[in-house]
Structures are given as structure tokens and as C-alpha cells.
Motif scaffolding. Structure first.
Motif, PDB file in Angstrom:
ATOM      1  N   ILE A   1      25.604   6.244   0.709  1.00  0.00           N
ATOM      2  CA  ILE A   1      25.059   6.053  -0.871  1.00  0.00           C
ATOM      3  C   ILE A   1      23.685   5.216  -0.254  1.00  0.00           C
ATOM      4  O   ILE A   1      23.709   4.413   0.494  1.00  0.00           O
ATOM      5  N   THR A   2      22.828   5.576  -0.971  1.00  0.00           N
ATOM      6  CA  THR A   2      21.484   5.025  -0.718  1.00  0.00           C
ATOM      7  C   THR A   2      20.898   4.423  -2.151  1.00  0.00           C
ATOM      8  O   THR A   2      21.318   4.802  -3.042  1.00  0.00           O
ATOM      9  N   GLY A   3      19.608   3.720  -2.021  1.00  0.00           N
ATOM     10  CA  GLY A   3      18.921   3.187  -2.815  1.00  0.00           C
ATOM     11  C   GLY A   3      18.102   2.036  -2.442  1.00  0.00           C
ATOM     12  O   GLY A   3      17.808   1.834  -1.296  1.00  0.00           O
ATOM     13  N   LEU A   4      17.766   1.101  -3.373  1.00  0.00           N
ATOM     14  CA  LEU A   4      17.036   0.025  -2.886  1.00  0.00           C
ATOM     15  C   LEU A   4      17.199  -1.022  -3.985  1.00  0.00           C
ATOM     16  O   LEU A   4      17.682  -1.068  -5.190  1.00  0.00           O
ATOM     17  N   ILE A   5      16.728  -2.376  -3.451  1.00  0.00           N
ATOM     18  CA  ILE A   5      17.019  -3.533  -4.430  1.00  0.00           C
ATOM     19  C   ILE A   5      15.631  -4.331  -4.239  1.00  0.00           C
ATOM     20  O   ILE A   5      15.173  -4.624  -2.918  1.00  0.00           O
ATOM     21  N   ARG A   6      15.065  -4.962  -5.402  1.00  0.00           N
ATOM     22  CA  ARG A   6      14.012  -5.667  -5.057  1.00  0.00           C
ATOM     23  C   ARG A   6      13.930  -6.874  -5.962  1.00  0.00           C
ATOM     24  O   ARG A   6      14.059  -6.812  -7.070  1.00  0.00           O
TER      25      ARG A   6
END
Length: 304
Positions: free
Chosen positions: A199-204
Motif C-alpha cells: 500500500i503506497t501514498g504520501l502525507i505532508r
């Protein structure tokens, strides 16, 4: 004189699909020639269900009604009563992994994937039993194997993007007034996920008025089990990955990457007696231990 049993499967991974044949050998190790009253092999697959302790007061009356659900059961005789020579004797076997369906049943797979949960467990075992004289206990050996669905074509991705601010949360009472000011952007590449892919993604973190202690990605299973009289629904954490430690830099994307554990996840499942669902939580913990969480329901599939 000592005698022992063991089961060895030809497939090292011990992973099988419905309709395949499970092949291997039952090994009898004996220090000298030994008499027995027959050697048999049994294949069992079942779903075991239980209510959580917090629900037992409400559902105590029905708890005895939750019995294991049998998925497959078969047995073969490997050797008639007789003697085994001293040393090691390997007896080959083959068992089809095909449940018996009643007439008119659907052609959909009747076997479920192996899954080890808290309130729902799906397990498949082979059990070898050698009967001996009434003065000696039977010898028993067991071996667990794993069932998986055949991989299907990958589904289209369903990305999710969201912004987390005090206005998007639902605090209770006057908690909103006590919240720090923050603006966090989160992105999951797809909420429909293949079990053998991460599972991939990003947070900023674009803005935050107080220091951050930790940012974590949590995988949660939601297990529902019961009968017509009542249901128990419980969420438990499977694994937790720290994405950022300490007061992370503002405006810098942090990648999300989670590999799904093999036995503690399975395709999202819904039956008459139980459901197995999964969720993803992004948790931001501030230095004063104030916690902000965003929840993403996800669908797990066995795909290429």
C-alpha cells in the motif's frame, strides 16, 4: 522402542489453490520393527468464530451457538493393520483439495483463504493417525497448509486524497477549542489493494502550530461474527509503521509504504456468519500526546 510420525509436503511453500492435489509423504520413524492397527490421513478445513469478551455480557445467550464452520473434510487409509520395519518409512499420499458441494450450489469458490485473526480464524490441516494396541496411545502428527484464491486481473486503482484540519474532524464536546492549528495533506494511491503488493501514498504536513511527536500508518482488521440472534463487531490493529519521527519538516512529502503481512490479511470477505474487513489509519501524534486520525476503508483482493 520408540516410534514417531511426521508429515512432509512436496510443495515447500505449502500454498495451494482450490482444485489442486496435495501431495507428500507420511514418514514413520521407528527404532525397531513395530506393529500398528492402521494408518490414516485426514484433511480438515474450518472457520472458528468467537465473540470478544467485551460483548459477552450482551451476547452470552448466543455464544454457544457459534460453532466451527466446516469448509472441507476428507480422509484416506494409508496402510492397513500390520508392521512397519525399523528405520524410516515414507508412505506417499495424494488428496484433492475439492470440497463437496450440494447439488445446485454456486460455482464460486467454496474454500476461503487461510487467515489468522483475533475473533475469526480460517485454518487447514492434515492429520496423520497411527492406531496401536490398546496399551499404547495412537501416534498423531499434524501439518498446517495454506489456501489462496487464484490471482485475478488487477482492478482499476481508486486513489483517495484528503486534507486534515481541525474543521474536518469530529471532536466531542469542547475539544475543538483545545485543538492546535494544523493543515495536513494525505494521499493513498489506491484503496483497492492487491495482497501481494504494498500500500503506497504520501502525507505532508503543510502547517502545524505545535511540535509533532510521530506520524504513523496503521493497518486495522474489522471482524464481525455472530448469528441471527446477535453480532459482534471488533476492530484490532494488525501492524503499525512509523512514517515520521519527531517534528517533521513542513511542506515535505513523506512516502507511505506498507507491505501486507501474509497470514493476518486475506481478501475482504463477507458471509452469512462473519465478515473480515480492513481499514487504514493515518495517525498524527503531537508532543502533548494529542492524537489526530484519518480513517480509510480499503478493499483487499488476490490479484496479479
Amino acid at each position: 522402542m520408540s516410534t514417531s510420525l511426521s508429515i512432509n509436503l512436496k510443495r515447500a511453500s505449502k500454498v495451494y489453490h482450490e482444485g489442486e492435489t496435495i501431495a507428500g509423504v507420511v514418514v514413520v520413524d521407528s527404532s525397531s520393527e513395530a506393529r500398528h492397527e492402521g494408518l490414516a490421513l485426514q484433511l480438515e478445513g474450518c472457520v472458528s468464530l468467537q465473540f470478544s469478551t467485551k460483548n459477552q455480557g450482551i451476547l452470552d445467550a448466543f455464544s454457544n451457538n457459534i460453532r466451527p464452520i466446516n469448509l472441507i473434510s476428507s480422509a484416506i487409509e494409508l496402510a492397513a493393520a500390520g508392521r512397519v520395519p525399523g528405520g524410516s518409512t515414507a508412505i506417499p499420499f495424494e488428496l484433492p483439495l475439492t470440497p463437496r458441494r450440494p447439488a445446485g450450489a454456486s460455482a464460486a469458490p467454496a474454500l476461503l483463504e487461510t487467515y489468522h485473526g483475533v475473533f475469526v480464524n480460517v485454518m487447514y490441516t492434515l492429520k496423520a493417525t497411527m492406531k496401536r494396541s490398546f496399551l499404547n496411545k495412537p501416534l498423531v502428527a499434524s501439518c498446517q497448509f495454506f489456501v489462496q484464491y487464484r490471482p485475478q486481473a488487477p482492478p482499476p486503482a481508486k486513489p483517495v486524497r484528503c486534507e486534515i484540519t481541525p474543521a474536518t474532524l469530529r471532536p466531542g464536546g469542547g475539544a475543538r477549542a483545545l485543538m492546535p492549528s494544523f493543515h495536513i495533506y494525505a494521499e493513498i494511491d489506491s484503496t483497492v489493494c492487491a495482497l501481494d503488493k504494498p500500500i503506497t501514498g504520501l502525507i505532508r504536513v503543510d502547517e502545524c502550530s505545535v511540535p509533532i511527536k510521530s506520524i504513523e500508518l496503521q493497518l486495522v482488521r474489522v471482524e464481525t461474527c455472530g448469528a441471527a440472534e446477535g453480532y459482534s463487531r471488533d476492530a484490532t490493529e494488525i501492524q503499525n509503521i512509523q512514517v515520521g519521527a519527531g517534528d517533521v519538516r513542513r511542506g515535505r512529502p513523506l512516502p507511505l509504504h506498507m507491505v501486507l503481512p501474509r497470514l493476518f490479511t486475506c481478501p475482504t470477505t463477507a458471509t452469512h456468519n462473519f465478515k473480515i474487513e480492513f481499514e487504514l489509519n493515518i495517525a498524527v501524534i503531537f508532543e502533548d500526546d494529542y492524537l489526530v486520525t484519518e480513517n480509510f476503508p480499503i478493499l483487499l483482493l488476490r490479484s496479479r
